[in-house]
Each structure stands twice: as structure tokens, then as C-alpha cells.
Design a protein around this motif. Structure first.
Motif, mmCIF file in Angstrom:
data_model
loop_
_atom_site.group_PDB
_atom_site.id
_atom_site.type_symbol
_atom_site.label_atom_id
_atom_site.label_comp_id
_atom_site.label_asym_id
_atom_site.label_seq_id
_atom_site.Cartn_x
_atom_site.Cartn_y
_atom_site.Cartn_z
ATOM 1 N N GLU A 1 0.830 -1.202 0.000
ATOM 2 C CA GLU A 1 0.000 0.000 0.000
ATOM 3 C C GLU A 1 0.870 1.260 0.000
ATOM 4 O OE1 GLU A 1 -2.486 -0.794 3.295
ATOM 5 O OE2 GLU A 1 -0.971 -0.369 4.820
ATOM 6 N N ILE A 2 2.035 1.198 0.627
ATOM 7 C CA ILE A 2 2.928 2.355 0.602
ATOM 8 C C ILE A 2 3.579 2.502 -0.771
ATOM 9 C CG2 ILE A 2 4.976 3.424 1.610
ATOM 10 C CD1 ILE A 2 2.380 3.448 3.327
ATOM 11 N N ALA A 3 3.843 1.392 -1.426
ATOM 12 C CA ALA A 3 4.367 1.475 -2.800
ATOM 13 C C ALA A 3 3.365 2.178 -3.712
ATOM 14 C CB ALA A 3 4.684 0.081 -3.325
ATOM 15 N N GLU A 4 2.076 1.898 -3.523
ATOM 16 C CA GLU A 4 1.039 2.583 -4.308
ATOM 17 C C GLU A 4 0.985 4.068 -3.950
ATOM 18 O OE1 GLU A 4 -2.717 0.662 -3.898
ATOM 19 O OE2 GLU A 4 -1.993 -1.280 -4.626
ATOM 20 N N ALA A 5 1.075 4.359 -2.664
ATOM 21 C CA ALA A 5 1.068 5.757 -2.228
ATOM 22 C C ALA A 5 2.287 6.502 -2.777
ATOM 23 C CB ALA A 5 1.038 5.830 -0.710
ATOM 24 N N ALA A 6 3.432 5.819 -2.824
ATOM 25 C CA ALA A 6 4.648 6.441 -3.333
ATOM 26 C C ALA A 6 4.500 6.820 -4.806
ATOM 27 C CB ALA A 6 5.833 5.498 -3.142
ATOM 28 N N GLN A 7 3.783 5.991 -5.551
ATOM 29 C CA GLN A 7 3.525 6.304 -6.951
ATOM 30 C C GLN A 7 2.687 7.572 -7.060
ATOM 31 O OE1 GLN A 7 4.635 4.932 -9.842
ATOM 32 N NE2 GLN A 7 3.485 6.523 -10.935
#
Length: 212
Positions: free
Chosen positions: A22-28
Motif C-alpha cells: 500500500e505504501i508502494a502505491e502511495a509512493a507512486q
């Protein structure tokens, strides 16, 4: 933003596999918001789950982990009695129940076992107000990413009126621009694709009283 789902192990990065995703998605999303800006800063609570979150974002942005600034003002709540605090947590069916009831449950305002809800907000808004003062004198980078905790960010998110409280990995975007009023900062805050705009009067000591 709120850190990702965690194991609360206290061991870096202290995120579950779901939390990392979920943080990888937020980072995008954060990368898209920042665009071509190169003058950026990442600031994190010193807790491993927040630093683990900041690390994922830093890698996405090509930002050195050693340059992440740790800020005590956005740390999680202080604990005065760990055993008594554990009794509070276990009295709820799940951590999400705590999120949902945190704003109204009086035990979070006692200040005997854990830091008062109001004290957490006071330190957070003092910090946020100080950033606004730095903005006025041109002393901020183009973008700052903060990784923090539910008890720090809940009032900021709750001003939007959503019944579902802030969840792990969610981002609250705040854009600062010059105000037409002297000694004010204009703020556009966006959460879950809904935006609100405010003019805040400086100095920072006035900030928390105006945010409602």
C-alpha cells in the motif's frame, strides 16, 4: 501520510507485506504529485513503522535514506505505563476499532497511561504552523513528505467529514500559496479527492485554534 500496515514489532521496517504494497502505491501517487520538483524533503516520525514507510517513498523518489529527517513532533503517542496501555489496546476487538473510537473515547484524554489526545494535536499543529511561517519567508523546499501516525493525523483528516477514519497509507495533500490577506497563508487541503481551502493567520501559536 499515515504509515503502512504494521506488525508493531519495533523492528525496521515494521511493515506487513500488505503495508509495503500500500505504501508502494502511495509512493507512486506522491511521485505524480511532486512531478519534476527536485527540491524536496522527507520527514518521518522516528518510529520504525514510519521510517519503513519513508524508506519505500525515498527509494521511489531516488532520495537518500540517510537524508530522511526524523521529527519528534509527529511521533506516535507517548506511553507512561506500558502494561496499563496494553490493557487499553486489548479491550478493543481490533486496532481498527481504536481508530474509529479514538476521537470520542474519554480514556484517550486522561493523560495518565498514554499521552493526551489534545497534547498530541497541540504539538502537531505547533509544528505545522511553524512550517507555514517558514513558507512565508521562503524557507521551505518545494515539497515535503511526512510519514506519521493515526493519532497525529486524525483531526486533519476528520475535518473532511468522512465517516470512515483515516486508514493506513492514506495521503493528505496540503498546498500552500500566498494569501491576499497580510500575515496569512492560503492552504488547499485534499483528502480522498475532496478539497477544502483555508486562510490561516500567523503566527504559529494561533494555528490550532483556527483549524476546525
Amino acid at each position: 501520510m499515515r504509515h503502512g500496515k504494521t506488525t508493531y514489532s519495533g523492528q525496521f521496517p515494521d511493515l506487513t507485506d500488505e503495508g509495503k504494497n500500500e505504501i508502494a502505491e502511495a509512493a507512486q501517487y506522491i511521485q505524480e504529485v511532486i512531478g519534476s520538483k527536485t527540491n524536496i524533503k522527507i520527514v518521518s516520525s522516528p518510529l520504525p513503522r514510519a521510517l519503513g514507510t519513508a524508506d519505500i517513498i525515498a527509494k521511489k523518489l531516488g532520495y537518500p535514506f540517510e537524508d530522511i529527517e526524523q521529527e519528534l513532533a509527529i511521533r506516535c503517542m507517548d506511553f507512561y505505563d506500558a502494561d496499563a496501555a496494553n490493557l487499553i489496546w486489548t479491550s478493543y476487538p481490533s486496532p481498527r476499532h481504536i481508530d474509529c473510537l479514538y476521537a470520542d473515547d474519554p480514556q484517550f484524554e486522561l493523560g495518565t497511561v498514554i499521552e493526551k489526545r489534545s497534547a498530541i494535536q497541540h504539538r502537531f499543529y505547533n509544528y505545522l504552523g511553524s512550517l507555514f511561517e517558514q513558507f512565508v519567508v521562503g524557507d521551505l523546499p518545494d515539497a515535503i513528505i511526512h510519514t506519521s501516525h493515526y493519532e497525529v493525523l486524525w483531526t486533519l483528516a476528520s475535518t473532511f467529514g468522512f465517516e470512515e477514519p483515516l486508514i493506513h497509507g492514506e495521503v493528505i495533500k496540503m498546498e500552500l500559496t500566498a494569501s491576499t490577506q497580510e500575515n496569512h497563508v492560503h492552504v488547499r487541503a485534499t483528502f480522498r479527492e475532496c478539497s477544502r481551502e483555508f486562510d490561516f493567520k500567523l503566527p504559529w501559536m494561533l494555528f490550532s485554534a483556527q483549524f476546525c
